[in-house]
Scaffold this motif. Structure first.
Motif, short mmCIF file in Angstrom:
data_model
loop_
_atom_site.label_atom_id
_atom_site.label_comp_id
_atom_site.label_asym_id
_atom_site.label_seq_id
_atom_site.Cartn_x
_atom_site.Cartn_y
_atom_site.Cartn_z
N MET A 143 -96.28 10.35 -23.17
CA MET A 143 -96.23 9.28 -22.56
C MET A 143 -97.45 8.09 -23.01
O MET A 143 -97.34 7.00 -22.79
N LYS A 144 -98.62 8.84 -23.61
CA LYS A 144 -99.61 7.97 -24.02
C LYS A 144 -99.17 7.00 -25.17
O LYS A 144 -99.65 6.05 -25.32
N CYS A 145 -98.38 7.57 -26.08
CA CYS A 145 -98.00 6.82 -27.09
C CYS A 145 -96.45 6.20 -27.05
O CYS A 145 -95.81 5.55 -27.72
N GLU A 146 -96.07 6.29 -25.77
CA GLU A 146 -94.65 5.72 -25.55
C GLU A 146 -94.54 4.21 -25.48
O GLU A 146 -95.49 3.45 -24.77
N GLU A 147 -93.81 3.60 -26.48
CA GLU A 147 -93.62 2.00 -26.57
C GLU A 147 -92.97 1.45 -25.35
O GLU A 147 -93.46 0.38 -25.07
N ASP A 148 -92.07 1.92 -25.18
CA ASP A 148 -91.18 1.55 -23.90
C ASP A 148 -91.60 1.79 -22.65
O ASP A 148 -91.64 2.99 -22.17
N SER A 149 -92.22 0.92 -21.68
CA SER A 149 -92.69 1.38 -20.32
C SER A 149 -91.36 1.87 -19.63
O SER A 149 -91.70 2.52 -18.52
N ALA A 184 -95.83 4.82 -9.56
CA ALA A 184 -96.31 6.41 -9.55
C ALA A 184 -96.16 6.93 -8.31
O ALA A 184 -95.61 7.73 -7.95
N TYR A 185 -97.10 6.22 -7.45
CA TYR A 185 -97.25 6.44 -5.95
C TYR A 185 -95.91 6.35 -5.24
O TYR A 185 -95.85 7.21 -4.26
N GLY A 186 -95.40 5.09 -5.58
CA GLY A 186 -94.00 5.03 -4.79
C GLY A 186 -93.22 6.01 -5.10
O GLY A 186 -92.51 6.30 -4.13
N GLN A 187 -93.17 6.44 -6.21
CA GLN A 187 -91.82 7.29 -6.56
C GLN A 187 -92.16 8.82 -5.93
O GLN A 187 -91.24 9.44 -5.59
N ASN A 209 -91.41 5.10 -17.14
CA ASN A 209 -91.44 5.22 -15.58
C ASN A 209 -90.08 6.17 -15.23
O ASN A 209 -90.17 6.80 -14.43
N ALA A 210 -89.14 6.08 -16.27
CA ALA A 210 -87.75 6.95 -15.94
C ALA A 210 -88.16 8.30 -16.07
O ALA A 210 -87.80 9.28 -14.98
N LYS A 232 -101.51 6.33 -17.54
CA LYS A 232 -101.74 4.96 -17.81
C LYS A 232 -100.47 4.09 -18.21
O LYS A 232 -100.54 2.77 -18.32
N ALA A 233 -99.69 4.85 -18.86
CA ALA A 233 -98.31 4.13 -19.12
C ALA A 233 -97.42 3.73 -18.07
O ALA A 233 -96.29 3.02 -18.14
#
Length: 711
Positions: free
Chosen positions: A271-277, A319-322, A281-282, A312-313
């Motif tokens: 997730m650190k290197c994930e380009e698509d937010s 995150a808390y809402g989920q 999130n999903a 951080k991504a």
């Protein structure tokens, strides 16, 4: 005599239709030798606008007819007219083109007629009328995939491939098809599509592998999912966050916590290197949902406390809402409130929707003290409960007899901007009726008047209901008098019905009848069938049969039609007053000819006949109803079975059970429990007669045999 329903049916009910449709034949000696005259020709058909248009425009004008078909399908939303036009054109030599086919298929799909769309597409393509190009084929397949029927869509793809040997479905359509197979728990079928896709030259993408891995994990085949993951890495395709979250859910489902934790650590790194937010999130939402679904709540709290660097991504609010949403979805509202405290410590305010779901869930679970505490804390950052949450909370507080806190919640809602104060008071009054507190009802009424909040008829009806429920009918009558004299809103039919029911409950039948007469004379509160039903029910409880009969006659005289509830009350009341014969005559003379009867009416009469001791008469009545075409429910049969079991008639009970089976009804738990009691009585009687002899079989074996016989 108790007439059966069958006797009142038409005489020729079971006559064959051919007897009425076919003419009577003469004896050959009387038949004429001349041939019968030919039938007259059908009248000429009037030309329609379509005929005029076909005569006016040449069939070879393809652009005109293509536009016409497209307009019928899109602008006019009349696909049937487009199909009729296409049939007329084909009769005149017109050959449909891919644009016509695409318009028709899309219109059929828009109308939800996916099966017809597939059938017409296959018919046109296989007959050689239309051979669409590859782009049109992929567009049509994508549209058909919206039906969520992978088997039917796969047949269309194979048909297109047979007609166009060079056609290959697009990678996106293949991925959607794999996903649909996985959604119906058939990942092995999706794997076949995956292999076919590779054999046709497509290189599977990360989406292809992730979809199939997720499908195998959902059905618990983690070994196949891990094998696909390894194959994915060998092929040089980089797994994304969703791939790892899908694999984690599979190991969590298999209760392999160690392997799942290892993958979660790798997930943070990816997730650190994930380009698509959106992917991050999903993936995070899928992970939290899987942890909560499988009961790994401690892991969720650890993630909330530590918030790994990989997150951080993902935005902290998301995150808390989920976490809150997933915990609430699985009933862990206390845990969700713990997430709120973690957020507040970090200076983050939860969303009002998430916070409301916590308060609502705690209220429904009976944790009112915790809900009120969260309500007070939420006011600091602008939270006020929704109207439905307020209703649940005050009802829970009233049921716990915590009226001081219920009043506090009431005042909080009254200070909320944009609310209808009368409606807020009405919700509180309805909650007070649950705990039978008439004093507090009067206090609320005084509070409404002091705050210049005029009570409406719903408020007054609720207060009257609360008084009648506690037996304080005199106070209810005072409020009704004030309503009639104009101090409050005028009473309606609900007001009179409530007070009349209260009077009958305390045995004041004459006052109730006088009030009913007053309601009949009033202009704006004419009694409805609900009012009359309440009067009839109350009179029968007091065993006042003559008065109930007079009310039923008065009801018909005032033009109020009886419903099934009315007839159920009449039958049940007469039977309870030991007037079963009168109930039978009512059925024969009034209820059956009216055709206003349902299973409640049948059950009331069956129960009454059984109570009088006439099991044979009850069975005869039930069989006649079935012969008359009435569909009875299982409760009617259970009444007869219960009576037969109480009389110890085992053979008759199972005969009724067999009739139930013949009429398409399966025995329920009540049926087997009743028969269980019968076998217990028979076994005890047999044991008492001869304690040394063995019974025919153990009780569980007897019940098991009968259940197997009738299942």
């Amino acid at each position: 005599m108790f007439a059966s329903p069958r006797n009142q049916l038409p005489l020729f009910r079971f006559a064959h239709p051919s007897l009425f449709l076919a003419p009577l034949s003469r004896h050959p000696r009387h038949q004429s030798t001349h041939p019968p005259p030919p039938p007259p020709p059908p009248p000429p058909r009037e030309p329609t606008s379509l005929d005029h248009e076909l005569d006016r425009v040449c069939v070879s004008d393809r652009s005109f007819w293509t536009r016409k078909i497209h307009d019928l399908c899109t602008r006019h939303r009349n696909v049937d007219a487009a199909l009729r036009l296409l049939d007329h054109l084909r009769l005149r030599g017109y050959r449909p083109d891919p644009l016509n086919l695409s318009s028709v298929v899309h219109a059929l799909c828009d109308a939800g007629r996916f099966e017809e769309a597939r059938r017409r597409l296959v018919s046109f393509v296989s007959s050689g009328y239309v051979v669409p190009d590859e782009r049109t084929c992929n567009t049509i397949v994508a549209r058909l995939l919206d039906s969520r029927d992978p088997r039917g869509t796969l047949r269309v793809i194979r048909c297109l491939a047979d007609v166009k040997p060079g056609y290959v479905c697009s990678l996106t359509n293949f991925n959607r098809l794999i996903d649909q197979w996985c959604c119906i728990s058939r990942p092995n079928y999706g794997h076949r599509v995956f292999l076919d896709m590779k054999s046709l030259g497509h290189r599977p993408s990360c989406v292809s592998y992730t979809t199939l891995i997720n499908g195998y994990c959902k059905v618990g085949d983690v070994r196949a999912a891990q094998k696909l993951f390894d194959e994915m890495v060998e092929e040089g395709i980089r797994p994304n966050s969703l791939t790892y979250s899908a694999l984690v859910s599979g190991f969590l489902r298999r209760r392999d916590g160690e392997r799942a934790r290892e993958l979660i650590v790798r997930l943070w790194q990816v997730m650190k290197c994930e380009e698509d937010s959106f992917v991050s999130n999903a993936a995070f939402a899928d992970l939290i949902d899987s942890l909560c679904r499988e009961g790994f709540f401690d892991e969720v709290f650890q993630i909330a406390e530590s918030m790994p660097q990989g997150l951080k991504a993902v935005a902290e609010e998301h995150a808390y809402g989920q976490m809150i949403d997933s915990l609430c979805k699985f009933g862990r509202h206390h845990g969700a409130s713990r997430i709120v405290y973690i957020m507040r410590k970090r200076g983050i305010s939860p969303s009002l929707a998430s916070y409301n779901s916590i308060v609502h869930g705690l209220s429904k679970q009976g944790a009112c003290m915790r809900a009120c505490q969260l309500l007070k804390e939420g006011i600091e950052f602008g939270y006020l409960p929704s109207e439905y949450t307020y209703k649940v909370l005050v009802e829970a507080l009233c049921q716990e007899s915590d009226l001081p806190k219920a009043r506090e919640v009431l005042h909080v809602m009254l200070n909320k901007e944009g609310v209808q104060k009368t409606r807020i008071y009405n919700i509180y009054l309805r909650a007070l009726c649950l705990v039978n507190n008439p004093t507090e009802l009067l206090n609320v009424l005084v509070s409404m008047l002091q705050s210049n909040c005029q009570p409406d008829v719903i408020s007054l009806n609720t207060i009257i209901h609360g008084f009648c429920k506690t037996g304080r009918v005199e106070d209810a009558l005072k409020i009704l008098h004030d309503m009639i004299t104009g101090k409050f809103r005028a009473p309606d039919a609900v007001t009179f019905t409530t007070v009349i029911s209260g009077l009958l409950d305390v045995g004041k039948s004459q006052e109730a009848l006088d009030l009913l007469h007053h309601a009949i004379l009033a202009e704006n509160s004419k009694p409805s069938v609900v009012t009359y039903n309440a009067v009839l029910r109350g009179l029968f409880k007091l065993s006042k049969v003559k008065e109930a009969e007079d009310i039923f006659i008065s009801m018909k005289n005032h033009g109020v039609a009886a419903d099934c509830t009315t007839y159920s009350i009449l039958i049940d009341g007469l039977c309870n007053c030991n007037q079963v014969d009168k109930a039978k005559r009512l059925w024969d003379d009034v209820i059956w000819p009216s055709k206003v009867h349902d299973n409640y009416v049948y059950a009331a009469l069956l129960k009454g006949i059984c109570t009088s001791g006439d099991l044979d008469g009850a069975c005869h009545f039930l069989y006649e109803l079935v012969d008359s075409g009435v569909s009875l429910n299982i409760f009617c049969y259970n009444i007869l079975i219960d009576k037969a079991c109480k009389l110890g008639l085992k053979r008759e009970a199972y005969q009724i059970l067999g009739e139930m089976k013949k009429n398409g009804l399966a025995p329920d738990a009540v049926t087997w429990r009743t028969l269980d009691k019968l076998h217990s009585c028979v076994k005890m009687q047999s044991y008492s007669e001869d304690s040394s002899s063995q019974s025919e079989g153990s009780l569980p074996e007897l019940i098991r045999e009968e259940r197997f016989k009738y299942s």
